[in-house]
Motif scaffolding. Structure first.
Motif, PDB file in Angstrom:
ATOM      1  N   GLY A  52      23.233 -44.902  28.825  1.00 57.11           N
ATOM      2  CA  GLY A  52      22.750 -46.167  28.748  1.00 57.11           C
ATOM      3  C   GLY A  52      23.507 -47.100  27.977  1.00 57.11           C
ATOM      4  N   ARG A  53      24.889 -46.473  27.769  1.00 54.19           N
ATOM      5  CA  ARG A  53      25.659 -47.460  26.555  1.00 54.19           C
ATOM      6  C   ARG A  53      26.857 -47.888  27.578  1.00 54.19           C
ATOM      7  NH1 ARG A  53      26.891 -44.408  21.135  1.00 54.19           N
ATOM      8  NH2 ARG A  53      28.150 -46.436  20.914  1.00 54.19           N
ATOM      9  N   ILE A  54      26.966 -47.726  28.801  1.00 54.71           N
ATOM     10  CA  ILE A  54      28.178 -48.165  29.804  1.00 54.71           C
ATOM     11  C   ILE A  54      26.999 -48.890  30.877  1.00 54.71           C
ATOM     12  CG2 ILE A  54      29.873 -47.937  31.480  1.00 54.71           C
ATOM     13  CD1 ILE A  54      30.528 -45.504  29.789  1.00 54.71           C
ATOM     14  N   GLU A  55      27.094 -50.145  30.834  1.00 54.08           N
ATOM     15  CA  GLU A  55      26.391 -51.069  31.793  1.00 54.08           C
ATOM     16  C   GLU A  55      27.320 -51.629  32.845  1.00 54.08           C
ATOM     17  OE1 GLU A  55      23.937 -53.943  30.177  1.00 54.08           O
ATOM     18  OE2 GLU A  55      22.849 -52.549  28.917  1.00 54.08           O
ATOM     19  N   PHE A  56      27.001 -51.329  34.183  1.00 57.83           N
ATOM     20  CA  PHE A  56      27.840 -51.607  35.433  1.00 57.83           C
ATOM     21  C   PHE A  56      27.229 -52.783  36.129  1.00 57.83           C
ATOM     22  CE2 PHE A  56      28.375 -47.113  34.520  1.00 57.83           C
ATOM     23  CZ  PHE A  56      29.695 -46.888  34.674  1.00 57.83           C
ATOM     24  N   VAL A  57      27.892 -53.644  36.808  1.00 56.07           N
ATOM     25  CA  VAL A  57      27.534 -54.506  37.787  1.00 56.07           C
ATOM     26  C   VAL A  57      28.331 -54.525  38.976  1.00 56.07           C
ATOM     27  CG1 VAL A  57      28.781 -56.416  36.837  1.00 56.07           C
ATOM     28  CG2 VAL A  57      26.687 -57.071  38.094  1.00 56.07           C
TER      29      VAL A  57
END
Length: 332
Positions: free
Chosen positions: A58-63
């Motif tokens: 949950g500490r790497i967020e992608f878009v």
């Protein structure tokens, strides 16, 4: 937690990763009817919606942010290009481009590459062109993949600070009928993205390979039937092996290959990252073909897959098409 399986396709070679033939082309409407959670492009006359997801920590967020370029909206229907930008707070470390020809000879990839210079880490640019035959009507989708990180205290690392831990390396080949080159990251960086730009003129030189190998990104293109030498530029995108107040990132590179006969469109899906806790940052493609060769028409990714497509063009050629995927997660 992954929110959705994101696969930007207007006509694709897959409905389900597990069951359906990769060679069956269907419309977006059919995908939406059968598995609406797996197709989020929406109407075919507007930009696709942003899709967000995370790694298992949950500490790497992608878009994934995309744009839709429609032939009637551009002055030259045989040459389409577009730039997709990531939202504020994210840094672009990957992207893709793909064309959907409705009829005619087909439109072929010449660029899927990051923005550089003052616009570095802001977006992704794609380009497709007709070759020999005018295509008449084509759509182009270009998407940028961005990330942002949460530090050990649960706060987002400011983009300008995170940018200091990223790098884009580029390298341009010499001029040739079939140019090739690679970009290699500096020591202490891990490859998480890469791209290619064919610097063509005249009849055109077309993309055949853009894929990761170790800590390099390798690219290749070719003229096709008509002599048209060019140069090609490779881009490698890396992240430092250790980031203060965050830790390190683990990268996984996978691939799937399939052979195709002449007169058959190639379509390969790599779903290796599914259910592994990794988030996809980039997809790549490599063609190995006989005769006059085959050419790339599409590179796309989802939250945990990559998908590529090729075709022979004007003259028959069989060959192998490989899809590559880089996915990352926070190291334990």
């Amino acid at each position: 937690m992954k929110k959705i399986f994101f696969l930007l396709l207007l006509t694709i070679g897959v409905i389900s990763c597990e069951k359906e033939s990769l060679e069956t082309e269907i419309s977006l409407e059919e995908i939406n009817q059968k598995e609406p959670q797996k197709a989020v492009l929406g109407p075919l006359n507007e930009n696709p919606p942003d899709v967000t997801y995370t790694d298992e920590s949950g500490r790497i967020e992608f878009v994934i942010s995309g744009i839709f370029v429609n032939t009637p909206d551009v002055p030259n229907p045989n040459l389409l290009s577009g730039t997709a930008y990531v939202p504020e707070g994210y840094l672009c470390i990957g992207g893709f481009a793909w064309a959907n020809p409705y009829h005619g000879g087909g439109t072929l990839l010449t660029m899927s590459a990051p923005l550089t210079g003052t616009n570095a880490f802001k977006g992704w640019r794609g380009e497709v062109k007709a070759h020999i035959y005018p295509d008449g009507y084509t759509n182009l989708v270009v998407s940028a993949i961005g990330i942002r990180l949460k530090d050990d205290n649960g706060n987002y690392i400011p983009a300008e600070e995170l940018k200091r831990h990223l790098q884009i390396i580029s390298r341009t080949s010499s001029r040739a009928a079939h140019p090739s080159t690679f970009a290699r990251l500096s020591s202490g960086y891990t490859l998480i993205g890469g791209g290619a730009k064919v610097n063509w003129s005249g009849a055109g030189n077309l993309l055949t390979q853009t894929y990761p190998l170790g800590n390099t990104w390798r690219v290749k293109s070719k003229d096709h039937v008509i002599a048209s030498p060019a140069t090609i530029t490779a881009y490698a995108i890396g992240i430092k092996n250790n980031i203060p107040n965050f830790g390190s990132i683990t990268a996984s590179t996978t691939s799937k290959c399939k052979n195709f006969p002449a007169y058959k469109t190639g379509s390969v899906l790599d779903n290796s990252p599914r259910n592994t806790g990794y988030g996809v940052t980039i997809g790549g493609a490599k063609i190995t073909a006989n005769g006059n060769g085959r050419l790339l028409t599409a590179i796309s990714t989802g939250t945990d897959v990559s998908w590529v497509k090729d075709k022979d063009h004007a003259t028959p050629a069989d060959g192998q098409l490989c899809a590559y995927t880089i996915a990352i997660k926070k190291a334990q």
